[in-house]
Scaffold this motif. Structure first.
Motif, PDB file in Angstrom:
ATOM      1  N   ALA A 103      40.479  28.967  10.377  1.00 31.04           N
ATOM      2  CA  ALA A 103      40.065  29.496  11.682  1.00 31.04           C
ATOM      3  C   ALA A 103      40.693  28.661  12.795  1.00 31.04           C
ATOM      4  CB  ALA A 103      38.544  29.483  11.809  1.00 31.04           C
ATOM      5  N   GLU A 104      41.074  29.334  13.886  1.00 28.31           N
ATOM      6  CA  GLU A 104      41.697  28.619  15.003  1.00 28.31           C
ATOM      7  C   GLU A 104      40.681  27.729  15.701  1.00 28.31           C
ATOM      8  OE1 GLU A 104      43.917  29.759  19.101  1.00 28.31           O
ATOM      9  OE2 GLU A 104      44.841  30.472  17.250  1.00 28.31           O
ATOM     10  N   SER A 105      41.141  26.539  16.093  1.00 28.76           N
ATOM     11  CA  SER A 105      40.313  25.570  16.801  1.00 28.76           C
ATOM     12  C   SER A 105      40.980  25.219  18.117  1.00 28.76           C
ATOM     13  CB  SER A 105      40.157  24.292  15.979  1.00 28.76           C
ATOM     14  OG  SER A 105      39.523  24.552  14.756  1.00 28.76           O
ATOM     15  N   ASP A 106      40.172  25.006  19.140  1.00 25.35           N
ATOM     16  CA  ASP A 106      40.665  24.553  20.436  1.00 25.35           C
ATOM     17  C   ASP A 106      40.184  23.131  20.650  1.00 25.35           C
ATOM     18  OD1 ASP A 106      41.880  27.010  21.123  1.00 25.35           O
ATOM     19  OD2 ASP A 106      39.965  27.813  21.805  1.00 25.35           O
ATOM     20  N   ASN A 107      41.109  22.249  20.981  1.00 27.21           N
ATOM     21  CA  ASN A 107      40.804  20.848  21.239  1.00 27.21           C
ATOM     22  C   ASN A 107      41.468  20.433  22.533  1.00 27.21           C
ATOM     23  OD1 ASN A 107      39.522  19.570  18.628  1.00 27.21           O
ATOM     24  ND2 ASN A 107      41.105  20.959  17.899  1.00 27.21           N
TER      25      ASN A 107
END
Length: 155
Positions: free
Chosen positions: A84-88
Motif C-alpha cells: 500500500a502507498e505511504s506518504d511521509n
C-alpha cells in the motif's frame, strides 16, 4: 487414515510452516553500515550511517541517521509491507512510496522531488542466515541517470 500417513502429513505441514517462517525474516534492530564493505558508487561514503528498523508485520518503520561531510541528517519513514502507498515527510519534503515483501526480501520504493528534480529509490533488502547482516541493493534514479548502490549493515 493409517497412523504412518498421519505422521507423514503432520511432518509435511511442519516443514511447510517452517519454510514460510524462514522466508519471512524480521528486519528489526539497530543496523550500522559497514562502509568498507559497501559500494556507494560515485557518491561520497558517509562518515557513519545507522538505520533503526522496527518491524511488526505489516508495519515497518525506518529511522535513519546519516553523518556526511555536510553534517548530520535524520529521517523516519513508515510503511506497511503489503504494498500500500505511504506518504511521509523528511526534511520538509514529501516522500511517497511503498514496501512489499518478496519471499525472504523486502522491496521499498520511494519517490520525492528535491531541488526541482524527481528522485526515485528502489531498495531490495536481504538478511543473512545468522540475522546479523542486512544487505540493501539500491537503485537511485534522477533525470541525470541511475546510480546503483550496495550498503552492508551489521547488527
Amino acid at each position: 487414515m493409517p497412523r504412518n500417513q498421519i505422521h507423514l502429513a503432520t511432518a509435511l505441514l511442519l516443514v511447510c510452516a517452517g519454510t514460510l517462517v524462514a522466508q519471512r525474516p524480521n528486519f528489526s534492530g539497530k543496523w550500522v553500515a559497514d562502509v568498507e564493505q559497501s559500494n556507494f558508487g560515485t557518491l561520497a561514503s558517509p562518515k557513519r550511517y545507522v538505520r533503526t528498523i522496527r518491524q511488526q508485520d505489516p508495519y515497518l518503520t525506518i529511522a535513519t541517521e546519516l553523518w556526511e561531510a555536510s553534517g548530520e541528517k535524520r529521517g523516519e519513514l513508515r510503511f506497511t509491507t503489503d504494498g500500500a502507498e505511504s506518504d511521509n515527510e523528511v526534511d520538509g519534503l514529501e516522500v511517497k512510496g511503498y514496501a512489499r515483501r518478496l519471499g525472504s526480501h523486502i522491496l521499498i520504493h520511494t519517490s520525492r522531488v528535491q531541488n526541482g528534480m524527481e528522485m526515485t529509490i528502489d531498495e531490495l533488502w536481504s538478511l543473512s542466515e545468522d540475522g546479523h547482516t542486512l544487505t540493501i541493493d539500491a537503485a537511485v534514479s534522477t533525470p541525470a541517470g541511475r546510480q546503483d548502490l550496495k550498503v552492508v549493515f551489521r547488527k
